[in-house]
Design an enzyme around this catalytic site. Sequence first.
Site, PDB file in Angstrom:
ATOM      1  N   GLY A  95      96.251  39.675  19.293  1.00  0.00           N
ATOM      2  CA  GLY A  95      95.007  40.130  18.696  1.00  0.00           C
ATOM      3  C   GLY A  95      93.846  39.922  19.648  1.00  0.00           C
ATOM      4  N   SER A  96      92.686  39.757  19.096  1.00  0.00           N
ATOM      5  CA  SER A  96      91.470  39.625  19.899  1.00  0.00           C
ATOM      6  C   SER A  96      91.333  38.209  20.451  1.00  0.00           C
ATOM      7  CB  SER A  96      90.243  39.953  19.046  1.00  0.00           C
ATOM      8  OG  SER A  96      90.081  38.970  18.026  1.00  0.00           O
ATOM      9  N   ARG A  98      88.695  36.508  20.109  1.00  0.00           N
ATOM     10  CA  ARG A  98      88.062  35.767  19.016  1.00  0.00           C
ATOM     11  C   ARG A  98      89.109  35.147  18.105  1.00  0.00           C
ATOM     12  NH1 ARG A  98      87.281  36.463  13.907  1.00  0.00           N
ATOM     13  NH2 ARG A  98      88.227  38.533  13.968  1.00  0.00           N
ATOM     14  N   GLY A 100      92.153  34.387  18.957  1.00  0.00           N
ATOM     15  CA  GLY A 100      92.846  33.346  19.718  1.00  0.00           C
ATOM     16  C   GLY A 100      92.085  32.039  19.744  1.00  0.00           C
ATOM     17  N   GLU A 117      98.655  36.464  22.986  1.00  0.00           N
ATOM     18  CA  GLU A 117      98.430  37.720  23.706  1.00  0.00           C
ATOM     19  C   GLU A 117      97.129  38.302  23.165  1.00  0.00           C
ATOM     20  OE1 GLU A 117     100.076  38.625  26.171  1.00  0.00           O
ATOM     21  OE2 GLU A 117     102.052  37.697  26.023  1.00  0.00           O
ATOM     22  N   CYS A 151      95.973  47.090  24.335  1.00  0.00           N
ATOM     23  CA  CYS A 151      95.427  45.924  25.036  1.00  0.00           C
ATOM     24  C   CYS A 151      95.417  46.170  26.537  1.00  0.00           C
ATOM     25  CB  CYS A 151      96.231  44.678  24.702  1.00  0.00           C
ATOM     26  SG  CYS A 151      98.009  44.856  24.927  1.00  0.00           S
TER      27      CYS A 151
END
Length: 359
Positions: A95-96, A98, A100, A117, A151
């Site tokens: 994901g983003s 943010r 993470g 990731e 991504c």
Amino acid sequence: EIWHPLGVVGVISAFNFPVAVWSWNTAIALVCGDPVVWKPSETTPLTALACDALLRRAAADVGAPDGLHHLLLGDHRVGEALVDDPRIALVSATGSTRMGRIVGPRVAARFGRCLLELGGNNAAIVAPSADQDLAVRGVVFAAAGTAGQRCTSLRRLIVHRSIADEVVERIAKAYSRLRVGNPLDEGVLVGPLISERSYGAMTAALDRAQTDGGTLVVGGERVDVAGGGVYVSPALVRMPAQTEVVREETFAPILYVLDYDDLDEAIALHNGVPQGLSSSIFTLDQREAELFLARSDCGITNVNIGTSGAEIGGAFGGEKHTGGGRESGSDAWKAYMRRATNTVNYSTELPLAQGVEFG
């Protein structure tokens, strides 16, 4: 040394690759002996239900035990429960950045393992020696494909000043010929954005870029497509410098173009962002290629191909704010197992250090 199954693996996947990320995590986890609990994006539940049904059918066909795979559907609260549960040995989250920043510390607080990731802000350098036909094809596909929602999508193009005008003109011409519409239709490269919110983020980024002195060369308009949905034309923006908006990831089809004079400057621009996922250089000069391979700070480094996509035989993942995780390929399986160092004494002797004796 012996490698043992780690335990239950929690997989949190994003909307843009609703099946691929789950599948390569799950395949390795099951081979390593780990059951999987999958929390897909709340915007893509149908593919998750279909894959879960197919996996259960396959498991039944080969007589595999029950309980190998579990599916959790819901919003962020479901993901939080997965992140905080001490029974989840490894959380593999895509994901983003943010997201993470939230997931990483919470899993670490309970001494669990994380495989992250996260965001990418991928760049390609186009050197004076580049095969421009090859470069334009690679750039357009990587920047506009999937409406810039990979991504690994190309977001920054760093072009030598001597050829910058020509390269930009060729890309703009290619953009003008791109079909925007239903990606199930043949010949359509640019499908829909995931939501109105994504379109809002795209227009806001374009406004900021132009406030920073950027010039919108082409694209950025809303496109009407039968059946509804949020469709836009890919945007190409020339920037005078790598401003803050360029250093941020906007999950939409925006390609920022920067000029450079020498390769050291180009690599500094390339590495001058927080993210470190995928990178590329287009050059026919072997020395330039080797220098870039050595100095790109990304987890994936390409020569004469674009940034999007990845060879599945290689470990996939990135550095810096991209999270540092690796999935698929190489020795990525080690993240899904625990290692024990074993020493076995088959003799009747037990020699001790410093000549210590007992009785």
